[in-house]
Design an enzyme around this catalytic site. Structure first.
Site, short mmCIF file in Angstrom:
data_model
loop_
_atom_site.label_atom_id
_atom_site.label_comp_id
_atom_site.label_asym_id
_atom_site.label_seq_id
_atom_site.Cartn_x
_atom_site.Cartn_y
_atom_site.Cartn_z
N THR A 38 -4.52 69.78 51.81
CA THR A 38 -3.94 68.52 51.33
C THR A 38 -3.69 68.56 49.82
O THR A 38 -2.97 67.73 49.29
CB THR A 38 -4.90 67.33 51.60
OG1 THR A 38 -6.15 67.63 50.98
CG2 THR A 38 -5.10 67.13 53.09
N CYS A 42 -12.13 65.44 46.11
CA CYS A 42 -12.89 64.23 46.41
C CYS A 42 -14.30 64.30 45.84
O CYS A 42 -14.81 65.36 45.51
CB CYS A 42 -13.04 64.08 47.93
SG CYS A 42 -11.55 63.51 48.74
N ARG A 71 -5.18 67.36 43.10
CA ARG A 71 -4.97 66.00 42.63
C ARG A 71 -6.13 65.12 43.08
O ARG A 71 -6.70 65.35 44.14
CB ARG A 71 -3.67 65.44 43.22
CG ARG A 71 -2.41 66.01 42.62
CD ARG A 71 -1.16 65.56 43.38
NE ARG A 71 -1.02 66.23 44.67
CZ ARG A 71 -1.19 65.66 45.86
NH1 ARG A 71 -1.51 64.38 45.93
NH2 ARG A 71 -1.06 66.35 46.96
N CYS A 76 -11.44 57.84 46.95
CA CYS A 76 -12.73 57.86 46.24
C CYS A 76 -12.56 57.97 44.73
O CYS A 76 -13.55 57.94 44.00
CB CYS A 76 -13.62 58.97 46.78
SG CYS A 76 -12.97 60.63 46.49
ZN LIG Z 1 -11.69 61.12 48.52
#
Ligand SMILES: [Zn+2]
Length: 369
Positions: A38, A42, A71, A76
């Site tokens: 992706t 996070c 990115r 979150c």
């Molecule tokens: Zn996240």
């Protein structure tokens, strides 16, 4: 395929992976993880669907993840301060506002101030501070009473000055508004019935709690809001109830004891602790006002000369500030060491006892507990 598997195995054996899978909040800030497929990274606690181990990499910092080309996740927000921190900052801002307002702003006004709904704000405020905004405003008012007390010689006058109609109304109000409505606690049988209330004394806010047998806690703090959280933690099995009018007499006696420790303590006490703690606390009660003893001396008096450290531990665990005079215990070299309620308070108490007001009667020499 072979390399894919080894990547997956490496991640699966990394202890950080288990924390990601558990969405461990305590791991937030310690490291970050990115997902190759992706292109985002996070916090460990991110609520997003967990990625496959073979696509995951760990990073020490958000900056490191970004340098690696990832990115920040929109959910979150790993590039921003954690939500809890941001919310705490907002609540802290409102606390300052409440402290400065003579008439507390309404919930709606507060909510608009931080851009939240009143419902959400009320819950968030309670979660962060343990109090409703209304109770916090009342507690802030109690702090103003304390400040006035520092400069005012008479307690009653100070209470009047802080905007309360009468002394008794102040106690009435503080008991009512500081979150002391009757509360039931889960427990496994024996239920302790405890009343408590918060008042103001010359050393700050004071919380007094008592069972039918006597006072079981006298706690000091600068912040009444923090104080009122203590009994729940300390007496998880108790039924805490709002103080009644008779109880307020007890609060007044405690305030007097704090202001005049040299007079000696005559309150009924309900001392709760281990057998050793109780022995230490009884020994402390025998140190005459105006004098001090060392941890080693107390240990010796208990017939356990090796136990100076354990004595210090029992002093630190003393729930009855001033009434059990752990402020009279000092280090071997005579300097006052740590005090559960702050060194400044310990020094103030020792000074009061060393140079009490002239009108003090020497009768208190025959004090008992
Ligand atoms: Zn996240």
């Amino acid at each position: 395929m072979g390399t894919k598997n080894s990547a997956a195995i490496r991640v699966e054996h990394d202890p950080r992976w288990a924390r990601v899978r558990a969405r461990d909040k305590s791991a937030d800030g310690e490291f970050f993880y990115s997902v190759k497929t992706t292109g985002i990274y996070c916090r460990p606690s991110c609520a997003a669907r967990p990625a496959r181990a073979e696509n995951v990499a760990f990073h020490r910092s958000a900056a490191a993840a970004e340098r690696a080309g990832f990115r920040p996740c929109k959910r979150c927000k790993p590039d921003q301060a954690p939500i809890a921190e941001r919310q705490a900052a907002q609540i802290a801002e409102l606390c300052r506002l409440l402290e400065q307002s003579e008439a507390p702003p309404t919930l709606d006004v507060l909510a608009r101030h931080v851009g939240l709904s009143s419902f959400h704000l009320h819950r968030l405020f309670k979660r962060v501070t343990g109090l409703t905004p209304r109770a916090y405003a009342a507690a802030a008012r109690a702090v103003r009473v304390r400040r006035a007390l520092r400069t005012e010689s008479s307690v009653t006058r100070a209470i009047y000055q802080a905007g309360y109609g009468s002394g008794s109304r102040f106690y009435e109000k503080s008991a009512e508004l500081l979150g002391m409505s009757p509360r039931r606690f889960r427990d496994g049988g024996s239920e302790l019935d405890i009343q408590f209330a918060v008042g103001a004394c010359s050393l700050g806010a004071v919380l007094v709690a008592a069972t039918s047998r006597g006072v079981c806690a006298i706690l000091l703090d600068d912040d009444p809001a923090r104080l009122v959280l203590d009994p729940e933690r300390r007496f998880p099995n108790a039924q805490l109830r709002k103080a009644d009018a008779t109880f307020m007499g007890l609060v007044t006696s405690v305030v007097e004891l704090v202001d005049h420790p040299e007079r000696g303590q005559t309150l009924p006490l309900d001392i709760r602790g281990t057998a050793f703690q109780a022995r230490v606390w009884r020994a402390l009660a025998e140190i005459p006002p105006g004098t001090t003893a060392t941890y080693a001396q107390i240990a010796k008096r208990l017939g356990a000369p090796q136990a100076a450290r354990a004595v210090a531990g029992a002093c630190a665990a003393n729930p009855l500030a001033v009434a059990v005079p752990c402020h009279r215990v000092v280090r071997g070299d005579g300097t006052p060491s740590g005090y559960r309620w702050g060194l400044a308070r310990k020094q103030a108490l020792l000074e009061r006892e060393a140079a009490p007001p002239q009108q003090r009667r020497r009768k208190s020499a025959s004090r008992t507990t």
